[in-house]
Design a protein around this motif. Structure first.
Motif, PDB file in Angstrom:
ATOM      1  N   LEU A 247       0.977  -0.951  -0.178  1.00  0.00           N
ATOM      2  CA  LEU A 247      -0.137  -0.395  -0.315  1.00  0.00           C
ATOM      3  C   LEU A 247       1.077   1.200   0.108  1.00  0.00           C
ATOM      4  O   LEU A 247       0.406   2.079  -0.861  1.00  0.00           O
ATOM      5  CB  LEU A 247      -0.661   0.545   1.336  1.00  0.00           C
ATOM      6  CG  LEU A 247      -2.199  -1.484   0.647  1.00  0.00           C
ATOM      7  CD1 LEU A 247      -2.946  -0.634   2.235  1.00  0.00           C
ATOM      8  CD2 LEU A 247      -2.482  -0.864   0.077  1.00  0.00           C
ATOM      9  N   GLN A 248       1.577   1.584   0.576  1.00  0.00           N
ATOM     10  CA  GLN A 248       3.319   2.899   0.923  1.00  0.00           C
ATOM     11  C   GLN A 248       3.439   2.770  -0.842  1.00  0.00           C
ATOM     12  O   GLN A 248       3.713   3.055  -0.941  1.00  0.00           O
ATOM     13  CB  GLN A 248       4.304   2.599   1.936  1.00  0.00           C
ATOM     14  CG  GLN A 248       3.239   2.333   2.870  1.00  0.00           C
ATOM     15  CD  GLN A 248       4.210   1.863   4.279  1.00  0.00           C
ATOM     16  OE1 GLN A 248       5.408   1.236   4.087  1.00  0.00           O
ATOM     17  NE2 GLN A 248       3.983   2.163   5.749  1.00  0.00           N
ATOM     18  N   SER A 249       3.693   1.441  -1.081  1.00  0.00           N
ATOM     19  CA  SER A 249       4.621   1.284  -1.863  1.00  0.00           C
ATOM     20  C   SER A 249       3.402   2.472  -3.434  1.00  0.00           C
ATOM     21  O   SER A 249       3.604   2.758  -4.607  1.00  0.00           O
ATOM     22  CB  SER A 249       5.007   0.130  -3.361  1.00  0.00           C
ATOM     23  OG  SER A 249       4.013  -0.845  -3.212  1.00  0.00           O
ATOM     24  N   ILE A 250       2.233   2.184  -3.131  1.00  0.00           N
ATOM     25  CA  ILE A 250       1.103   2.750  -4.150  1.00  0.00           C
ATOM     26  C   ILE A 250       1.148   3.982  -3.867  1.00  0.00           C
ATOM     27  O   ILE A 250       0.787   5.100  -4.849  1.00  0.00           O
ATOM     28  CB  ILE A 250       0.046   1.868  -4.230  1.00  0.00           C
ATOM     29  CG1 ILE A 250      -0.389   0.295  -4.846  1.00  0.00           C
ATOM     30  CG2 ILE A 250      -1.160   2.766  -4.931  1.00  0.00           C
ATOM     31  CD1 ILE A 250      -1.189  -0.397  -4.126  1.00  0.00           C
ATOM     32  N   ALA A 251       1.169   3.997  -2.616  1.00  0.00           N
ATOM     33  CA  ALA A 251       0.872   5.734  -2.370  1.00  0.00           C
ATOM     34  C   ALA A 251       2.121   6.122  -2.302  1.00  0.00           C
ATOM     35  O   ALA A 251       1.835   7.470  -3.306  1.00  0.00           O
ATOM     36  CB  ALA A 251       0.826   5.931  -0.745  1.00  0.00           C
ATOM     37  N   ALA A 264      -4.463  12.989  -3.866  1.00  0.00           N
ATOM     38  CA  ALA A 264      -4.974  11.705  -3.281  1.00  0.00           C
ATOM     39  C   ALA A 264      -4.593  11.546  -2.407  1.00  0.00           C
ATOM     40  O   ALA A 264      -4.369  11.207  -1.164  1.00  0.00           O
ATOM     41  CB  ALA A 264      -3.508  11.160  -3.995  1.00  0.00           C
ATOM     42  N   ALA A 265      -6.286   9.988  -1.782  1.00  0.00           N
ATOM     43  CA  ALA A 265      -6.714   9.986  -0.518  1.00  0.00           C
ATOM     44  C   ALA A 265      -6.461   8.352  -1.016  1.00  0.00           C
ATOM     45  O   ALA A 265      -7.114   7.612  -1.464  1.00  0.00           O
ATOM     46  CB  ALA A 265      -7.901  10.603  -0.791  1.00  0.00           C
ATOM     47  N   ARG A 266      -6.121   7.410   0.679  1.00  0.00           N
ATOM     48  CA  ARG A 266      -6.749   6.185   0.609  1.00  0.00           C
ATOM     49  C   ARG A 266      -8.409   6.022   0.893  1.00  0.00           C
ATOM     50  O   ARG A 266      -8.539   6.327   1.924  1.00  0.00           O
ATOM     51  CB  ARG A 266      -5.548   5.847   2.037  1.00  0.00           C
ATOM     52  CG  ARG A 266      -6.284   3.891   2.241  1.00  0.00           C
ATOM     53  CD  ARG A 266      -4.856   3.391   3.163  1.00  0.00           C
ATOM     54  NE  ARG A 266      -4.945   2.389   3.643  1.00  0.00           N
ATOM     55  CZ  ARG A 266      -5.164   1.343   4.771  1.00  0.00           C
ATOM     56  NH1 ARG A 266      -4.447   1.763   5.488  1.00  0.00           N
ATOM     57  NH2 ARG A 266      -5.542   0.100   4.880  1.00  0.00           N
ATOM     58  N   TYR A 267      -8.810   6.046   0.286  1.00  0.00           N
ATOM     59  CA  TYR A 267     -10.254   5.997   0.772  1.00  0.00           C
ATOM     60  C   TYR A 267     -11.339   4.650   1.672  1.00  0.00           C
ATOM     61  O   TYR A 267     -11.579   4.532   1.907  1.00  0.00           O
ATOM     62  CB  TYR A 267     -11.299   5.646  -0.409  1.00  0.00           C
ATOM     63  CG  TYR A 267     -12.468   6.426  -0.980  1.00  0.00           C
ATOM     64  CD1 TYR A 267     -12.656   7.640  -0.490  1.00  0.00           C
ATOM     65  CD2 TYR A 267     -13.510   5.135  -0.883  1.00  0.00           C
ATOM     66  CE1 TYR A 267     -14.181   8.009  -1.034  1.00  0.00           C
ATOM     67  CE2 TYR A 267     -14.925   5.592  -0.544  1.00  0.00           C
ATOM     68  CZ  TYR A 267     -14.796   6.815  -0.436  1.00  0.00           C
ATOM     69  OH  TYR A 267     -16.626   7.328  -0.831  1.00  0.00           O
ATOM     70  N   ASP A 270      -7.909  -1.040   0.376  1.00  0.00           N
ATOM     71  CA  ASP A 270      -7.281  -1.543  -0.802  1.00  0.00           C
ATOM     72  C   ASP A 270      -7.411  -0.284  -1.506  1.00  0.00           C
ATOM     73  O   ASP A 270      -7.254  -0.293  -2.712  1.00  0.00           O
ATOM     74  CB  ASP A 270      -6.731  -2.510  -1.255  1.00  0.00           C
ATOM     75  CG  ASP A 270      -8.252  -2.997  -1.704  1.00  0.00           C
ATOM     76  OD1 ASP A 270      -9.105  -2.726  -1.114  1.00  0.00           O
ATOM     77  OD2 ASP A 270      -7.839  -4.302  -2.280  1.00  0.00           O
ATOM     78  N   GLU A 271      -8.049   0.490  -1.195  1.00  0.00           N
ATOM     79  CA  GLU A 271      -9.020   1.724  -2.083  1.00  0.00           C
ATOM     80  C   GLU A 271      -8.421   2.914  -2.622  1.00  0.00           C
ATOM     81  O   GLU A 271      -8.274   3.476  -1.332  1.00  0.00           O
ATOM     82  CB  GLU A 271     -10.392   1.564  -2.812  1.00  0.00           C
ATOM     83  CG  GLU A 271     -11.345   0.395  -2.744  1.00  0.00           C
ATOM     84  CD  GLU A 271     -12.762   0.632  -2.706  1.00  0.00           C
ATOM     85  OE1 GLU A 271     -13.451   0.080  -3.719  1.00  0.00           O
ATOM     86  OE2 GLU A 271     -13.144   1.842  -2.049  1.00  0.00           O
ATOM     87  N   PHE A 272      -7.763   3.851  -3.403  1.00  0.00           N
ATOM     88  CA  PHE A 272      -7.494   4.840  -3.409  1.00  0.00           C
ATOM     89  C   PHE A 272      -8.565   5.582  -4.229  1.00  0.00           C
ATOM     90  O   PHE A 272      -9.257   5.068  -5.191  1.00  0.00           O
ATOM     91  CB  PHE A 272      -6.126   4.727  -3.887  1.00  0.00           C
ATOM     92  CG  PHE A 272      -5.149   4.231  -2.993  1.00  0.00           C
ATOM     93  CD1 PHE A 272      -4.093   4.620  -1.906  1.00  0.00           C
ATOM     94  CD2 PHE A 272      -5.537   2.816  -3.628  1.00  0.00           C
ATOM     95  CE1 PHE A 272      -3.711   3.816  -1.447  1.00  0.00           C
ATOM     96  CE2 PHE A 272      -3.949   2.202  -2.913  1.00  0.00           C
ATOM     97  CZ  PHE A 272      -3.554   2.093  -1.120  1.00  0.00           C
ATOM     98  N   THR A 273      -8.468   6.801  -4.467  1.00  0.00           N
ATOM     99  CA  THR A 273      -8.530   7.987  -4.548  1.00  0.00           C
ATOM    100  C   THR A 273      -8.145   9.248  -5.306  1.00  0.00           C
ATOM    101  O   THR A 273      -6.980   9.419  -4.293  1.00  0.00           O
ATOM    102  CB  THR A 273     -10.233   8.440  -4.326  1.00  0.00           C
ATOM    103  OG1 THR A 273     -10.272   9.252  -2.243  1.00  0.00           O
ATOM    104  CG2 THR A 273     -11.753   8.073  -3.764  1.00  0.00           C
ATOM    105  N   ILE A 274      -8.302  10.293  -6.093  1.00  0.00           N
ATOM    106  CA  ILE A 274      -7.365  10.939  -6.886  1.00  0.00           C
ATOM    107  C   ILE A 274      -8.659  11.702  -7.270  1.00  0.00           C
ATOM    108  O   ILE A 274      -9.357  11.519  -7.536  1.00  0.00           O
ATOM    109  CB  ILE A 274      -6.149  10.876  -7.894  1.00  0.00           C
ATOM    110  CG1 ILE A 274      -5.736   9.278  -6.956  1.00  0.00           C
ATOM    111  CG2 ILE A 274      -5.358  11.283  -8.115  1.00  0.00           C
ATOM    112  CD1 ILE A 274      -4.371   8.634  -8.258  1.00  0.00           C
ATOM    113  N   LEU A 275      -8.481  13.650  -6.638  1.00  0.00           N
ATOM    114  CA  LEU A 275      -8.932  14.753  -7.394  1.00  0.00           C
ATOM    115  C   LEU A 275      -7.787  15.046  -8.342  1.00  0.00           C
ATOM    116  O   LEU A 275      -6.949  16.032  -8.068  1.00  0.00           O
ATOM    117  CB  LEU A 275      -9.500  15.228  -6.246  1.00  0.00           C
ATOM    118  CG  LEU A 275      -9.866  16.690  -6.706  1.00  0.00           C
ATOM    119  CD1 LEU A 275     -10.937  16.590  -7.392  1.00  0.00           C
ATOM    120  CD2 LEU A 275     -10.263  17.491  -5.329  1.00  0.00           C
TER     121      LEU A 275
END
Length: 349
Positions: A247-251, A264-267, A270-275
């Motif tokens: 998860l940290q590598s994705i961030a 970017a946010a950890r929704y 394992d889900e992430f959102t990006i504005l």
């Protein structure tokens, strides 16, 4: 995609509104003290009527700023202007009530304390300098012109200004401590502890603000909703420590691929959102492609095991796919699962 490391309290809308209300109360207090002096002080009647007219004008100024929506929102410049006007009012009143011998000279402390709490050190220092100039002006008729800037007069000025400098300095130090404490609390409240991205609540606040700004400005923006494809497999095979590193590598990948204005946010899980502000659906597709390519090409080593990952991403753009936060996220969620099914079909095929 750098996150702002320090939140200024006087840049927060709610805090600014609170400061504005406090300034209004200080201004009314200033008016009450001056009115009281008009009643009990030994002032000539013609001067008293003149001062009363000025105080009524100042009361109108306060009402225009705080109760008649002269400014639609509280802001730093509004607060600064109000403190400068307070200094000019005190100077004008003191001029007609004894000048440097006036009993009201200590009223200068009110704008100094207000500025130190709400506006910071530099503005407070400038206001102290303005008050010093006003003090010199108040006493110019009693001092020969060639002695106004003499050593003796400078010593008198510094002795008079020193308590204000001290009060301003101590108050700004206290307010600075409050700002830093507020920054730590807000950062903790808005940040996901594992990835150091925004958390879900913070992202929803950002999305609502973006919707408000976009509806007013007529621009577009896009939202990405992503889901890690193999977090459960990594957790089951290598343990949760490896999953956390994944998860940290994705961030970290988001920070490398996104612009400074993107968020970017950890929704959740394992889900992430990006504005993506000012971004069309087509442009968001290019961002998605870049994220997936760099993430697939990257890997990390965990106890001798090379771990790679991929992420399924759905795109929703305003107003094409919705005009509310719920509608945009729902469309992005549907697009994400469609992308996930497509990827599985390609693998199975």
């Amino acid at each position: 995609m750098p996150k702002e490391p320090f939140f200024r309290l006087n840049q927060e809308p709610e805090a600014l509104s609170g400061f504005s209300r406090t300034v209004a109360e200080i201004q009314w207090l200033l008016l009450v003290l001056m009115m009281f002096y008009l009643v009990v002080g030994q002032i000539e009647e013609n001067v008293k009527i003149f001062l009363l007219g000025g105080l009524c004008a100042f009361a109108g100024f306060v009402m225009a700023f705080h109760y008649l929506n002269f400014f639609s929102k509280a802001n730093v410049w509004k607060l600064a202007l109000e403190t400068w006007v307070m200094i000019l009012l005190v100077t004008w009143f003191v001029w007609h009530t004894g000048r440097q011998n006036s009993l009201l000279l200590n009223l200068y402390f009110l704008p100094i304390i207000t500025s130190a709490l709400a506006l910071g050190r530099l503005t407070t220092l400038l206001e102290v300098l303005l008050i010093g100039a006003c003090y010199l002006y108040l006493g110019k008729s009693d001092v020969p012109k060639d002695q106004i800037f003499s050593l003796a007069q400078s010593s008198v000025l510094l002795a008079w200004l020193f308590p204000m400098l001290l009060v301003g300095y101590v108050t700004t130090m206290l307010s600075s401590d409050i700002y830093h404490a507020f920054s730590r609390i807000k950062t903790s409240a808005q940040t996901d502890e594992l990835t150091s991205l925004y958390n879900r609540r913070a992202f929803m606040d950002l999305l609502e603000k973006q919707l408000h700004q976009t509806k007013r400005g007529g621009h577009t923006f896009s939202v990405l909703l992503g889901d890690c494809d193999n977090l459960k497999i990594v957790n089951d095979q290598y343990g949760h420590e490896a999953g956390n590193l994944l998860l940290q590598s994705i961030a970290d990948n988001f920070r490398h691929c996104l612009r400074g204005c993107d968020s970017a946010a950890r929704y959740g899980g394992d889900e992430f959102t990006i504005l993506l502000p000012n971004t069309t659906a087509e442009e968001a597709g290019l961002v998605t492609k870049r994220i997936k390519e760099t993430l697939t090409a990257g890997s990390f080593n965990y106890r001798g095991n090379v771990i790679t990952t991929n992420i399924s991403i759905g795109i929703a753009s305003y107003p094409q796919h919705g005009e509310t936060a719920e509608a945009l996220l729902r469309h992005a969620d549907q697009a994400m699962y469609a992308n996930k099914r497509e990827s599985k079909n390609l693998i199975n095929g």
